[in-house]
Design a protein around this motif. Structure first.
Motif, PDB file in Angstrom:
ATOM      1  N   ILE A 179      27.364  41.848  34.583  1.00 22.99           N
ATOM      2  CA  ILE A 179      27.865  42.596  35.733  1.00 22.99           C
ATOM      3  C   ILE A 179      28.470  41.643  36.748  1.00 22.99           C
ATOM      4  O   ILE A 179      27.927  40.563  37.002  1.00 22.99           O
ATOM      5  CB  ILE A 179      26.710  43.398  36.366  1.00 22.99           C
ATOM      6  CG1 ILE A 179      26.025  44.243  35.289  1.00 22.99           C
ATOM      7  CG2 ILE A 179      27.205  44.279  37.496  1.00 22.99           C
ATOM      8  CD1 ILE A 179      24.732  44.868  35.748  1.00 22.99           C
ATOM      9  N   THR A 236      26.867  43.014  28.146  1.00 24.48           N
ATOM     10  CA  THR A 236      27.712  43.099  29.330  1.00 24.48           C
ATOM     11  C   THR A 236      27.100  42.302  30.486  1.00 24.48           C
ATOM     12  O   THR A 236      25.890  42.377  30.727  1.00 24.48           O
ATOM     13  CB  THR A 236      27.883  44.568  29.767  1.00 24.48           C
ATOM     14  OG1 THR A 236      28.487  45.300  28.705  1.00 24.48           O
ATOM     15  CG2 THR A 236      28.758  44.668  31.017  1.00 24.48           C
ATOM     16  N   SER A 277      28.694  57.943  30.498  1.00 20.65           N
ATOM     17  CA  SER A 277      30.088  57.495  30.499  1.00 20.65           C
ATOM     18  C   SER A 277      31.052  58.665  30.619  1.00 20.65           C
ATOM     19  O   SER A 277      32.269  58.471  30.715  1.00 20.65           O
ATOM     20  CB  SER A 277      30.382  56.725  29.204  1.00 20.65           C
ATOM     21  OG  SER A 277      30.142  57.552  28.071  1.00 20.65           O
ATOM     22  N   GLN A 289      23.646  51.687  32.804  1.00 20.88           N
ATOM     23  CA  GLN A 289      24.801  52.530  32.496  1.00 20.88           C
ATOM     24  C   GLN A 289      25.714  51.920  31.442  1.00 20.88           C
ATOM     25  O   GLN A 289      26.517  52.621  30.824  1.00 20.88           O
ATOM     26  CB  GLN A 289      25.626  52.803  33.763  1.00 20.88           C
ATOM     27  CG  GLN A 289      26.322  51.560  34.302  1.00 20.88           C
ATOM     28  CD  GLN A 289      27.206  51.849  35.479  1.00 20.88           C
ATOM     29  OE1 GLN A 289      28.140  52.621  35.364  1.00 20.88           O
ATOM     30  NE2 GLN A 289      26.891  51.255  36.614  1.00 20.88           N
ATOM     31  N   TYR A 290      25.612  50.618  31.232  1.00 18.84           N
ATOM     32  CA  TYR A 290      26.538  49.954  30.310  1.00 18.84           C
ATOM     33  C   TYR A 290      26.042  50.050  28.875  1.00 18.84           C
ATOM     34  O   TYR A 290      24.884  49.761  28.584  1.00 18.84           O
ATOM     35  CB  TYR A 290      26.731  48.493  30.725  1.00 18.84           C
ATOM     36  CG  TYR A 290      27.304  48.356  32.107  1.00 18.84           C
ATOM     37  CD1 TYR A 290      28.661  48.564  32.346  1.00 18.84           C
ATOM     38  CD2 TYR A 290      26.480  48.046  33.194  1.00 18.84           C
ATOM     39  CE1 TYR A 290      29.188  48.454  33.620  1.00 18.84           C
ATOM     40  CE2 TYR A 290      26.993  47.938  34.475  1.00 18.84           C
ATOM     41  CZ  TYR A 290      28.352  48.143  34.685  1.00 18.84           C
ATOM     42  OH  TYR A 290      28.865  48.051  35.960  1.00 18.84           O
ATOM     43  N   GLN A 291      26.943  50.457  28.001  1.00 21.14           N
ATOM     44  CA  GLN A 291      26.566  50.654  26.601  1.00 21.14           C
ATOM     45  C   GLN A 291      26.386  49.320  25.878  1.00 21.14           C
ATOM     46  O   GLN A 291      25.528  49.178  25.027  1.00 21.14           O
ATOM     47  CB  GLN A 291      27.664  51.476  25.900  1.00 21.14           C
ATOM     48  CG  GLN A 291      27.999  52.770  26.625  1.00 21.14           C
ATOM     49  CD  GLN A 291      27.467  53.992  25.897  1.00 21.14           C
ATOM     50  OE1 GLN A 291      27.169  53.910  24.736  1.00 21.14           O
ATOM     51  NE2 GLN A 291      27.354  55.102  26.602  1.00 21.14           N
TER      52      GLN A 291
END
Length: 696
Positions: free
Chosen positions: A495, A493, A431, A487-489
């Motif tokens: 996409i 989430t 990030s 990549q998403y913490q």
């Protein structure tokens, strides 16, 4: 204490004068750190007699008293300077000094740069950059004490045998005679030609004209070939055989690929044993070991290869390959070849680390080796005194230089973004860098590679085509990693479809290149290298995303690609049982195909022909629908037969403690899903293959 010293040094007399002379080894045995049995000053020890060298006894210095040890430390620095001057060394960093040891052999201190020192002897070298060793090296009487390398000293007196299980890393009390393990002269020449055609263009760690002459000289009398060259020859045999198709080996050599490779592997292991791999200071042995590591990918697991790569890196550092030879008085030719070795070794180490899912090993800050030149082998000569002219266009080095350029970019951007040692790929999921900036720097990389390499490539030329496929696939993989769900913490989430489209496009391109690598006749001779790069992430994401796609032609294309690529991979797996990763992917393939068929039936569309591997998986799962059973386009081809011929219990996931219902996460559209896939991918990289790999 006397009872300990006597047996250790072979002393058995009670006379004090005899005991003193028998308590210490002769010069040769002392230098080689082996037991000396010299008893009579008038006769040589058995080791010297066997080696036919003069047996010289040198009395040891008298022991220093405790007070001397405590007070002499203050003058050690001045004494060191005096010893260096008296031995012929000076403080000029660029000086090249030649010396003759007590045994009469020539050695060279090839110069100093910074805190390091390069020691050369008879084509071998060692680089010392530890303060202790650089000072101690000046106190030693000859280079053998510094090099510590007895792999080719003309005698059979070095370390004892160890278990055959560790043959490649062991040394032997006697040199194994390998003449019978060499192929016939005609077959040696055939394997050399195969190496030049299939392997050398992708590695470029040897100078082909020089090695060819060495091989021709060796073929005239294999019994007298040096240990270094013999190790290189067997490594060339092995990697050349791996690069050939099984049917071509059978036709050309009249023997199965598996049998011939097994014989050459045995020869390579014994050759490394003879050459004392772990103690070598020969760049030729390092070249041989690097080629053997590439060969090992066809019969060993990634973790073993990665560990052995670490040994290769340490050998290279010991030899000083990581320091540029131009600063240490090395010849232009030697300097260029060492650059090639170092950069290719970094590629092998990085890729093996990636296969194991670990970060590349941190390298010392003292590395200053320059990139290899963009020059052909014909531009280089061991006798050259002026640097070769570096060509502006494409050369034989294009594949290696393109990979090096990509690695250099990866390392540079990684160092700019990530301060911790998390590996060169970590910044793509970090990030700390926005997605927009990631795309921008990848665009810059693509423009650089396009300008330097890709726009000049003629795709009818195999090396050009391989370079194009490798480079473009690497760019698509980099974009995939930048946009990847990992990549998403936040694990919850979801996409956007637009972002999924970007990921899907790069996955599709990667799989197209993987398919071309396996089936394009132009690059068939390089398939030994290409087959090692399976686009798992791309396949998983596409199968998971298929249910959201609406383009029927696109779906047909995806199924054709996955059928080709996965069936090719299953073929290379030989008789090895499926891993948890295979079970999960095969379950995903079955579920995705069934969903695809249901969608086609619902929309009254004719489905694409079912790939053979998919038909086999459906049959194994026992879930062929009536519609599918009526389809005559479901032949159980070769790849399907391989799966169906296995016993049912071998195909069952229960052998891993996994049931089909445990793979309910097979969606792949969130970070949470990808945590599960990462576990399977990590476990898969540790699974073993056997000698049947790539041999069927």
């Amino acid at each position: 204490m006397a009872s300990l010293n006597g047996p250790l040094h072979g002393g058995r007399t009670t006379d004090s004068s005899s005991k003193q002379s028998a308590s210490f080894a002769c010069v040769v045995c002392h230098n080689r750190k082996v037991k000396c049995d010299r008893q009579d000053p008038s006769t040589p020890c058995s080791n010297c007699a066997k080696a036919n060298v003069e047996c010289i006894y040198r009395a040891p210095p008298p022991p220093r008293r405790k007070r001397d040890r405590e007070t002499n430390g203050s003058v050690s620095q001045e004494r060191g300077k005096y010893v260096r001057r008296s031995a012929g060394f000076d403080e000029n960093p660029s000086a090249i000094r030649h010396h003759r040891s007590a045994e009469g052999d020539q050695w060279t201190e090839a110069g100093k740069s910074g805190s390091g020192r390069m020691i050369m002897k008879d084509g071998n070298s060692i680089y010392l950059d530890n303060n202790l060793w650089t000072s101690v090296s000046n106190e030693l009487p000859n280079a053998a004490d510094v090099l510590g390398d007895e792999s080719d000293n003309g005698t059979d007196n070095f370390a004892q045998d160890v278990s055959d299980e560790y043959a490649i890393l062991s040394t032997s009390a006697t040199r194994d005679i390998l003449t019978e393990l060499h192929p016939s002269p005609l077959n040696i020449f055939k394997l050399w030609q195969a190496f030049l055609e299939n392997v050398n263009p992708l590695t470029k760690i040897i100078h082909a004209p020089t090695v060819q002459q060495q091989i021709l000289d060796a073929m005239s009398d294999l019994g007298k070939v040096s240990r270094e060259i013999e190790a290189l020859m067997f490594a060339i045999y092995c990697i050349a055989l791996v690069s050939l198709q099984a049917e071509d080996v059978e036709k050309s050599f009249g023997e199965s690929k598996k049998a011939l490779l097994s014989k050459c592997r045995q020869g390579a292991q014994l050759a490394f044993k003879n050459a004392s791999l772990l103690r070598t200071s020969s760049s030729v042995v390092l070249q041989a070991f690097m080629l053997y590591l590439l060969c090992m990918r066809s019969f060993s697991d990634p973790h073993t290869i990665w560990t052995l790569c670490g040994i290769a890196v340490r050998i290279a550092q010991r030899i000083g390959i990581h320091r540029d030879g131009s600063a240490h008085g090395l010849s232009i030719f030697e300097t260029e070849m060492r650059r090639r070795i170092w950069f290719q070794l970094m590629i092998i180490d990085a890729t093996s680390a990636q296969f194991c899912g670990v970060a590349s090993t941190p390298l010392p800050a003292t590395i200053d080796v320059k990139p290899p030149m963009n020059a052909n082998d014909s531009d280089l000569d061991p006798r050259m005194t002026e640097p070769a002219y570096e060509k502006p266009g494409l050369t034989e080095m294009m594949f290696v230089l393109a990979r090096s350029a990509f690695g250099k970019w990866l390392l540079r951007v990684s160092n700019q973004v990530e301060s911790s040692n998390t590996g060169p790929w970590a910044f793509l999921s970090s990030s700390l860098m926005s997605l927009k900036d990631k795309d921008k720097t990848i665009d810059e990389l693509e423009a650089h590679l396009e300008d330097r390499f890709l726009q000049h490539c003629d795709k009818s030329i195999p090396l050009h085509m391989a370079t194009t496929m490798m480079t473009r696939s690497a760019i698509h993989y980099t974009r995939l990693m930048a946009h990847h769900p990992r990549q998403y913490q936040d694990p919850n989430t979801r996409i956007s479809q637009a972002e999924k489209n970007v990921i899907f496009e790069n996955c599709l391109k990667m799989t197209e290149y993987a398919d071309s690598a396996q089936n394009n006749p132009v690059v068939r001779k390089y398939s030994w290298h290409m087959v090692n790069h399976m686009p798992w992430d791309a396949i998983i994401f596409m199968l998971s995303e298929m249910r959201h796609r609406t383009d029927s032609e696109e779906k047909s294309k995806v199924w054709q690609l996955i059928g080709n690529v996965y069936s090719g991979h299953i073929k290379t797996m030989g008789k090895n049982g499926p891993t948890p990763l295979h079970m999960a992917i095969q379950n995903l393939i079955v579920k995705a195909w069934r969903t695809y068929i249901e969608e086609c039936n619902l929309n009254h569309r004719t489905p694409t022909l079912c790939p053979t591997i998919v038909a086999s998986l459906l049959a194994s799962a026992g879930g062929i629908s009536s519609t599918q059973q009526e389809d005559e386009n479901f032949p159980a081809g070769d790849h399907g037969a391989e799966l169906q011929d296995q016993p049912r219990h071998d195909r069952s996931s229960s052998q891993f403690g996994l049931e089909a219902e445990n793979f309910g996460f097979l969606l792949g559209d969130s970070p949470q899903d990808w945590n599960e896939w990462d576990n399977l991918l990590s476990n898969f990289q540790g699974s073993f293959t056997d000698d049947a790999t790539y041999l069927s």
